[in-house]
Design a protein around this motif. Structure first.
Motif, mmCIF file in Angstrom:
data_model
loop_
_atom_site.group_PDB
_atom_site.id
_atom_site.type_symbol
_atom_site.label_atom_id
_atom_site.label_comp_id
_atom_site.label_asym_id
_atom_site.label_seq_id
_atom_site.Cartn_x
_atom_site.Cartn_y
_atom_site.Cartn_z
ATOM 1 N N ASP A 32 0.843 -1.189 0.000
ATOM 2 C CA ASP A 32 0.000 0.000 0.000
ATOM 3 C C ASP A 32 0.866 1.222 0.000
ATOM 4 O OD1 ASP A 32 -1.840 1.866 2.215
ATOM 5 O OD2 ASP A 32 -2.635 1.255 0.326
ATOM 6 N N ASP A 33 0.249 2.379 -0.239
ATOM 7 C CA ASP A 33 1.010 3.621 -0.215
ATOM 8 C C ASP A 33 0.849 4.294 1.111
ATOM 9 O OD1 ASP A 33 -0.011 4.226 -3.529
ATOM 10 O OD2 ASP A 33 1.924 3.534 -2.854
ATOM 11 N N SER A 34 0.807 3.545 2.208
ATOM 12 C CA SER A 34 0.580 4.091 3.528
ATOM 13 C C SER A 34 1.499 5.250 3.818
ATOM 14 C CB SER A 34 0.812 3.027 4.579
ATOM 15 O OG SER A 34 -0.204 2.088 4.553
ATOM 16 N N LYS A 35 1.124 6.030 4.775
ATOM 17 C CA LYS A 35 1.920 7.199 5.137
ATOM 18 C C LYS A 35 3.089 6.764 5.977
ATOM 19 C CE LYS A 35 -1.612 9.662 3.914
ATOM 20 N NZ LYS A 35 -2.260 10.721 3.637
ATOM 21 N N GLU A 36 3.769 7.689 6.547
ATOM 22 C CA GLU A 36 5.023 7.412 7.220
ATOM 23 C C GLU A 36 4.863 6.495 8.411
ATOM 24 O OE1 GLU A 36 7.345 11.194 5.902
ATOM 25 O OE2 GLU A 36 7.250 10.748 7.942
ATOM 26 N N SER A 37 5.909 5.776 8.736
ATOM 27 C CA SER A 37 5.878 4.823 9.825
ATOM 28 C C SER A 37 6.327 5.449 11.116
ATOM 29 C CB SER A 37 6.715 3.617 9.450
ATOM 30 O OG SER A 37 8.027 3.767 9.779
ATOM 31 N N THR A 38 6.916 4.672 11.924
ATOM 32 C CA THR A 38 7.511 5.069 13.194
ATOM 33 C C THR A 38 6.485 5.590 14.177
ATOM 34 O OG1 THR A 38 8.872 6.365 11.720
ATOM 35 C CG2 THR A 38 9.758 5.818 13.830
ATOM 36 N N LYS A 188 6.378 -4.032 -3.702
ATOM 37 C CA LYS A 188 6.646 -2.710 -3.151
ATOM 38 C C LYS A 188 6.541 -2.744 -1.636
ATOM 39 C CE LYS A 188 4.876 2.050 -3.386
ATOM 40 N NZ LYS A 188 3.837 2.934 -3.969
ATOM 41 N N VAL A 189 7.376 -1.969 -0.973
ATOM 42 C CA VAL A 189 7.305 -1.809 0.481
ATOM 43 C C VAL A 189 7.257 -0.316 0.775
ATOM 44 C CG1 VAL A 189 8.425 -2.219 2.701
ATOM 45 C CG2 VAL A 189 8.644 -3.911 0.866
ATOM 46 N N ALA A 190 6.343 0.102 1.636
ATOM 47 C CA ALA A 190 6.210 1.518 1.974
ATOM 48 C C ALA A 190 6.050 1.702 3.473
ATOM 49 C CB ALA A 190 5.009 2.127 1.251
ATOM 50 N N GLU A 191 6.579 2.788 3.983
ATOM 51 C CA GLU A 191 6.397 3.100 5.396
ATOM 52 C C GLU A 191 4.919 3.346 5.673
ATOM 53 O OE1 GLU A 191 8.890 6.161 6.919
ATOM 54 O OE2 GLU A 191 10.666 5.443 5.849
ATOM 55 N N GLY A 192 4.493 2.983 6.875
ATOM 56 C CA GLY A 192 3.109 3.193 7.274
ATOM 57 C C GLY A 192 3.028 4.050 8.523
ATOM 58 N N LYS A 193 1.840 4.374 8.922
ATOM 59 C CA LYS A 193 1.626 5.176 10.127
ATOM 60 C C LYS A 193 1.510 4.248 11.319
ATOM 61 C CE LYS A 193 -1.412 8.683 12.179
ATOM 62 N NZ LYS A 193 -0.283 9.538 12.565
ATOM 63 N N ASP A 199 7.092 1.256 23.638
ATOM 64 C CA ASP A 199 8.246 2.146 23.719
ATOM 65 C C ASP A 199 8.720 2.589 22.343
ATOM 66 O OD1 ASP A 199 8.513 1.879 26.588
ATOM 67 O OD2 ASP A 199 9.240 -0.149 26.219
ATOM 68 N N GLU A 200 8.362 1.814 21.328
ATOM 69 C CA GLU A 200 8.830 2.098 19.970
ATOM 70 C C GLU A 200 7.977 1.283 19.003
ATOM 71 O OE1 GLU A 200 13.183 1.925 17.686
ATOM 72 O OE2 GLU A 200 12.868 0.864 19.577
ATOM 73 N N SER A 201 7.646 1.865 17.868
ATOM 74 C CA SER A 201 6.827 1.126 16.906
ATOM 75 C C SER A 201 7.155 1.534 15.472
ATOM 76 C CB SER A 201 5.329 1.334 17.183
ATOM 77 O OG SER A 201 4.996 2.703 17.191
ATOM 78 N N VAL A 202 7.071 0.568 14.581
ATOM 79 C CA VAL A 202 7.333 0.770 13.155
ATOM 80 C C VAL A 202 6.214 0.085 12.375
ATOM 81 C CG1 VAL A 202 8.900 0.305 11.234
ATOM 82 C CG2 VAL A 202 9.839 0.820 13.499
ATOM 83 N N ALA A 203 5.719 0.749 11.347
ATOM 84 C CA ALA A 203 4.667 0.162 10.523
ATOM 85 C C ALA A 203 5.072 0.209 9.060
ATOM 86 C CB ALA A 203 3.352 0.914 10.726
#
Length: 261
Positions: A32-38, A188-193, A199-203
């Motif tokens: 997907d074209d998700s928005k930024e991760s972290t 495709k790989v995209a950063e997500g929200k 304590d820390e998360s990545v999507a």
């Protein structure tokens, strides 16, 4: 997507916990074209705790009744049992493949997993011959989340999150996965929200080739709570035809995080 008469049997059996075998039949991972991760990114100032054992992690997984409106089932028949069952064609992409498979994204042997499925009430008790087309459609319209827990000594959990974050950037152009005898092409790989839980998360989201029939989209989130890492990968079979990604249920993420604190 056409479903044969055998789908009636599959739908009935799968309502409590849809199987990965069924997912593979429709095609697997996605993007997907998700928005930024972290999410929140922090380092613990306290001495790192010793890693929990696999047995301890099993007890910390979400159990039936922990999240209202969802059924919890063992992942024994749906998820790979070890990293040897999952191969990425690029080393830097392996942490992403592991996270999507309910396996530890970092270096540890302490791992446990299960499935948490949106409750499709009213059809699980029906005999196959009584399952209607509407029942089958309902069975495919539920969100199923593969949850994995892993625990680490020292700063291993932080390194695991970094490996995922680095992999999202390095693997943006896609990669290949071979899992349980099936091959899958991630386009495709995209950063997500990220949810910001723990304590820390990545999507991140991935786009998965559907054997030339288009691209499916799937979301994954990785959350660190102290020295334990939780991974969430959600699918919705009805969405495979649309390319739309199923959102990872907030209730599942928050419920699991609460058990890890």
């Amino acid at each position: 997507m056409k479903r044969s008469s055998g789908a009636r049997l599959c739908a009935t059996a799968a309502l409590g916990a849809l199987s990965l075998t069924l997912l593979t039949a429709c095609s697997d991972e996605g993007s997907d074209d998700s928005k930024e991760s972290t999410g929140s990114s922090s380092s613990s100032s306290a001495p790192a705790a010793k890693a929990r054992t696999a047995a301890e992690l099993e007890k910390l997984l979400l159990a039936q009744g922990d999240v209202k409106g969802y059924k919890v089932a063992s992942a024994d028949d749906t998820l790979p049992k070890s990293k040897s069952d999952v191969k990425a064609d690029k080393a830097e992409c392996a942490p992403l493949a592991y996270a999507m498979s309910g396996l530890a994204p970092g270096e540890t042997e302490a791992n446990a997993s299960n499935t948490v499925t949106q409750d499709a009430a009213g059809t699980s008790s029906k005999a196959p011959k009584d399952v209607s087309e509407a029942d089958i459609e309902s069975a495919f319209k539920v969100d199923m989340t593969f949850v994995g827990l892993s625990s680490y000594d020292g700063d291993g959990a932080e390194k695991a999150l970094k490996a995922v974050s680095d992999g999202v950037k390095a693997c943006s152009g896609g990669f290949g996965i071979a899992a349980q005898g099936e091959k899958q092409k991630i386009t495709k790989v995209a950063e997500g929200k990220a949810s910001g839980t723990g304590d820390e998360s990545v999507a991140f989201s991935v786009g998965s080739d559907m054997d030339g029939q288009g691209t499916a989209t799937f979301n994954t989130e990785v959350v660190r709570v102290s020295n334990t890492v939780a991974t969430y990968y959600t699918v919705n079979f009805a969405n495979l035809e649309t390319g739309k990604a199923a959102e990872i249920p907030t209730a599942v993420i928050e419920g699991q995080a609460a058990k890890l604190k």
